[in-house]
Design a protein around this motif. Structure first.
Motif, PDB file in Angstrom:
ATOM      1  N   GLU A 267      -5.971  -9.217   1.395  1.00  0.00           N
ATOM      2  CA  GLU A 267      -7.023  -8.897   2.354  1.00  0.00           C
ATOM      3  C   GLU A 267      -7.118  -7.387   2.641  1.00  0.00           C
ATOM      4  N   PRO A 268      -7.226  -6.546   1.619  1.00  0.00           N
ATOM      5  CA  PRO A 268      -7.326  -5.108   1.886  1.00  0.00           C
ATOM      6  C   PRO A 268      -8.647  -4.774   2.566  1.00  0.00           C
ATOM      7  N   SER A 269      -8.590  -3.877   3.519  1.00  0.00           N
ATOM      8  CA  SER A 269      -9.799  -3.446   4.225  1.00  0.00           C
ATOM      9  C   SER A 269      -9.715  -1.946   4.487  1.00  0.00           C
ATOM     10  N   PRO A 270     -10.655  -1.170   3.931  1.00  0.00           N
ATOM     11  CA  PRO A 270     -11.778  -1.611   3.097  1.00  0.00           C
ATOM     12  C   PRO A 270     -11.339  -1.978   1.686  1.00  0.00           C
ATOM     13  N   MET A 271     -12.274  -2.534   0.919  1.00  0.00           N
ATOM     14  CA  MET A 271     -11.987  -2.880  -0.465  1.00  0.00           C
ATOM     15  C   MET A 271     -11.652  -1.608  -1.232  1.00  0.00           C
ATOM     16  N   PRO A 272     -10.494  -1.568  -1.915  1.00  0.00           N
ATOM     17  CA  PRO A 272     -10.113  -0.355  -2.650  1.00  0.00           C
ATOM     18  C   PRO A 272     -11.128  -0.018  -3.740  1.00  0.00           C
ATOM     19  N   ALA A 273     -11.414   1.255  -3.889  1.00  0.00           N
ATOM     20  CA  ALA A 273     -12.323   1.695  -4.940  1.00  0.00           C
ATOM     21  C   ALA A 273     -11.741   1.311  -6.295  1.00  0.00           C
ATOM     22  N   GLY A 274     -12.528   0.617  -7.101  1.00  0.00           N
ATOM     23  CA  GLY A 274     -12.073   0.196  -8.416  1.00  0.00           C
ATOM     24  C   GLY A 274     -11.262  -1.080  -8.407  1.00  0.00           C
ATOM     25  N   GLY A 275     -10.978  -1.629  -7.228  1.00  0.00           N
ATOM     26  CA  GLY A 275     -10.195  -2.853  -7.144  1.00  0.00           C
ATOM     27  C   GLY A 275     -10.982  -4.060  -7.617  1.00  0.00           C
ATOM     28  N   LYS A 276     -10.269  -5.135  -7.928  1.00  0.00           N
ATOM     29  CA  LYS A 276     -10.909  -6.336  -8.456  1.00  0.00           C
ATOM     30  C   LYS A 276     -10.334  -7.574  -7.782  1.00  0.00           C
ATOM     31  N   LEU A 277     -11.229  -8.410  -7.267  1.00  0.00           N
ATOM     32  CA  LEU A 277     -10.799  -9.685  -6.681  1.00  0.00           C
ATOM     33  C   LEU A 277     -10.299 -10.589  -7.809  1.00  0.00           C
ATOM     34  N   VAL A 278      -9.017 -10.962  -7.754  1.00  0.00           N
ATOM     35  CA  VAL A 278      -8.448 -11.781  -8.828  1.00  0.00           C
ATOM     36  C   VAL A 278      -8.190 -13.211  -8.393  1.00  0.00           C
ATOM     37  N   ALA A 279      -8.184 -13.482  -7.099  1.00  0.00           N
ATOM     38  CA  ALA A 279      -7.964 -14.853  -6.634  1.00  0.00           C
ATOM     39  C   ALA A 279      -8.267 -14.941  -5.150  1.00  0.00           C
ATOM     40  N   THR A 280      -8.538 -16.158  -4.714  1.00  0.00           N
ATOM     41  CA  THR A 280      -8.663 -16.475  -3.296  1.00  0.00           C
ATOM     42  C   THR A 280      -7.910 -17.771  -3.043  1.00  0.00           C
ATOM     43  N   ASP A 281      -7.022 -17.746  -2.074  1.00  0.00           N
ATOM     44  CA  ASP A 281      -6.386 -19.000  -1.678  1.00  0.00           C
ATOM     45  C   ASP A 281      -6.555 -19.172  -0.175  1.00  0.00           C
ATOM     46  N   GLU A 282      -5.969 -20.215   0.387  1.00  0.00           N
ATOM     47  CA  GLU A 282      -6.106 -20.492   1.812  1.00  0.00           C
ATOM     48  C   GLU A 282      -4.735 -20.692   2.440  1.00  0.00           C
TER      49      GLU A 282
ATOM     50  N   PRO B 242       0.817  -1.222   0.000  1.00  0.00           N
ATOM     51  CA  PRO B 242       0.000   0.000   0.000  1.00  0.00           C
ATOM     52  C   PRO B 242       0.849   1.269   0.000  1.00  0.00           C
ATOM     53  N   GLU B 243       1.981   1.244   0.716  1.00  0.00           N
ATOM     54  CA  GLU B 243       2.870   2.407   0.737  1.00  0.00           C
ATOM     55  C   GLU B 243       3.477   2.644  -0.640  1.00  0.00           C
ATOM     56  N   TRP B 244       3.883   1.571  -1.306  1.00  0.00           N
ATOM     57  CA  TRP B 244       4.454   1.698  -2.647  1.00  0.00           C
ATOM     58  C   TRP B 244       3.427   2.278  -3.617  1.00  0.00           C
ATOM     59  N   LEU B 245       2.185   1.864  -3.481  1.00  0.00           N
ATOM     60  CA  LEU B 245       1.137   2.378  -4.363  1.00  0.00           C
ATOM     61  C   LEU B 245       0.989   3.888  -4.218  1.00  0.00           C
ATOM     62  N   GLU B 246       0.881   4.338  -2.989  1.00  0.00           N
ATOM     63  CA  GLU B 246       0.626   5.760  -2.754  1.00  0.00           C
ATOM     64  C   GLU B 246       1.846   6.611  -3.073  1.00  0.00           C
ATOM     65  N   ALA B 247       3.047   6.040  -2.934  1.00  0.00           N
ATOM     66  CA  ALA B 247       4.271   6.794  -3.203  1.00  0.00           C
ATOM     67  C   ALA B 247       4.657   6.767  -4.673  1.00  0.00           C
ATOM     68  N   GLY B 248       3.971   5.954  -5.483  1.00  0.00           N
ATOM     69  CA  GLY B 248       4.288   5.892  -6.896  1.00  0.00           C
ATOM     70  C   GLY B 248       5.415   4.937  -7.240  1.00  0.00           C
ATOM     71  N   VAL B 249       5.840   4.110  -6.283  1.00  0.00           N
ATOM     72  CA  VAL B 249       6.856   3.103  -6.584  1.00  0.00           C
ATOM     73  C   VAL B 249       6.304   2.100  -7.597  1.00  0.00           C
ATOM     74  N   VAL B 250       5.026   1.737  -7.445  1.00  0.00           N
ATOM     75  CA  VAL B 250       4.341   0.862  -8.392  1.00  0.00           C
ATOM     76  C   VAL B 250       3.058   1.554  -8.846  1.00  0.00           C
ATOM     77  N   ASP B 251       2.546   1.115  -9.991  1.00  0.00           N
ATOM     78  CA  ASP B 251       1.315   1.693 -10.539  1.00  0.00           C
ATOM     79  C   ASP B 251       0.086   0.912 -10.098  1.00  0.00           C
ATOM     80  N   ALA B 252       0.279  -0.359  -9.790  1.00  0.00           N
ATOM     81  CA  ALA B 252      -0.810  -1.229  -9.330  1.00  0.00           C
ATOM     82  C   ALA B 252      -0.206  -2.258  -8.394  1.00  0.00           C
ATOM     83  N   ALA B 253      -1.060  -2.916  -7.633  1.00  0.00           N
ATOM     84  CA  ALA B 253      -0.571  -3.942  -6.713  1.00  0.00           C
ATOM     85  C   ALA B 253      -1.667  -4.966  -6.479  1.00  0.00           C
ATOM     86  N   ILE B 254      -1.242  -6.190  -6.208  1.00  0.00           N
ATOM     87  CA  ILE B 254      -2.183  -7.222  -5.759  1.00  0.00           C
ATOM     88  C   ILE B 254      -2.094  -7.245  -4.244  1.00  0.00           C
ATOM     89  N   LEU B 255      -3.115  -6.700  -3.609  1.00  0.00           N
ATOM     90  CA  LEU B 255      -3.136  -6.524  -2.157  1.00  0.00           C
ATOM     91  C   LEU B 255      -3.754  -7.740  -1.482  1.00  0.00           C
TER      92      LEU B 255
END
Length: 283
Positions: free
Chosen positions: A148-163, A133-146
């Motif tokens: 268990e983000p809470s709350p769900m990021p606006a515009g985010g997309k669930l891409v997988a669930t594992d255990e 999350p810090e890298w996202l806001e600082a511009g280190v990366v343009d996107a990230a696979i987060l």
């Protein structure tokens, strides 16, 4: 203050590569040109941003400037993509992910993106749960696979669930079970990873009313697996890490399933890079 994009880019690249020589190689410039650009930045802001004695190290001012430099470069990159004349999505997009996602999920996503976005290069940055999350806001990366983000990021997309699952030696008495109770893992001593899994493991114990104790705390997953191999304890890791297991270790489900949501998202504090949005749309 007459700052320029080449100055900001030189600073960021020096930090990312750890040297002026490495920055020069990456930027295709001479080392003196990179040094001159950073010196010009320092002159413009009125202070040193990099200590050059005994290696490259940011000053206190440099740490403050770096965050803004990354954000500025990310915004410029987004603008360049947004105004591409023929409407074709092209360029480089940087995506952050934890080690298990890099190993277990991105190899499936990359061919999908390559097919749907043939002119887009995806660069992967591996980090910890707390770093992304810090890298996202600082511009280190343009996107990230987060994770268990809470709350769900606006515009985010669930891409997988594992255990989460237990990892033990193949000759361990628990290795033959279809499911391992969490309490049983405390007998041998837990080895936990501080790279992101520890918080989840602690919550598992809290939910079941068990005391959270561990025998060893390590950062790297490879170190954790090596210690399990040596009989120093057992571990709990995401099931996406199955492909990283040495041959003499086995992964078994926990009796009480512990799912983990993986969400692809862009930053919350600034507009998304168009290519970050394209990744989400194509995933």
């Amino acid at each position: 203050m007459a700052l320029t994009l080449p100055q900001l880019r030189a600073l960021v690249t020096v930090v990312d590569t750890g040297s002026f020589t490495g920055a020069a190689d990456r930027l295709g410039l001479s080392q003196s040109a990179v040094s001159h650009a950073v010196a010009g930045l320092e002159k413009a802001i009125g202070g040193r941003v990099v200590q050059r004695d005994g290696g490259v190290a940011l000053t206190a001012l440099g740490h403050r400037v770096l965050e803004h430099a990354r954000a500025a470069l990310a915004s410029v990159s987004a603008l360049e993509s947004a105004v591409h004349q023929d409407g074709t999505l092209t360029g480089t997009v940087r995506i952050g992910a934890v080690a298990t996602v890099c190993q277990g999920l991105l190899p499936e996503l990359l061919p999908v993106w390559a097919a749907k976005l043939p002119h887009v290069e995806v660069q992967i940055y591996e980090g910890d749960d707390d770093e992304l999350p810090e890298w996202l806001e600082a511009g280190v990366v343009d996107a990230a696979i987060l994770v268990e983000p809470s709350p769900m990021p606006a515009g985010g997309k669930l891409v997988a669930t594992d255990e989460f699952a237990a990892v033990v030696r193949g000759d361990h008495p628990l290795a033959g079970l279809d499911g391992i109770p969490l309490a049983e893992l405390q007998v041998d001593g837990l080895i936990v990873s501080t790279g992101g899994c520890e918080g989840h493991v602690k919550r598992m114990h809290d939910d079941e009313g068990l005391p959270y104790t561990y025998s060893h705390r390590v950062r790297e997953m490879s170190t954790l697996f090596r210690m399990v191999e040596e009989g120093m304890g057992v571990a709990i890791v995401p099931s996406l890490g199955r492909g990283m297991l040495p041959a003499d270790l086995v992964m078994r489900p926990l009796v009480k399933p512990r799912p983990r949501r993986l969400v692809l998202a862009g930053p919350g504090s600034r507009p998304w890079h168009p290519l970050a949005q394209a990744l989400v749309d194509a995933a």
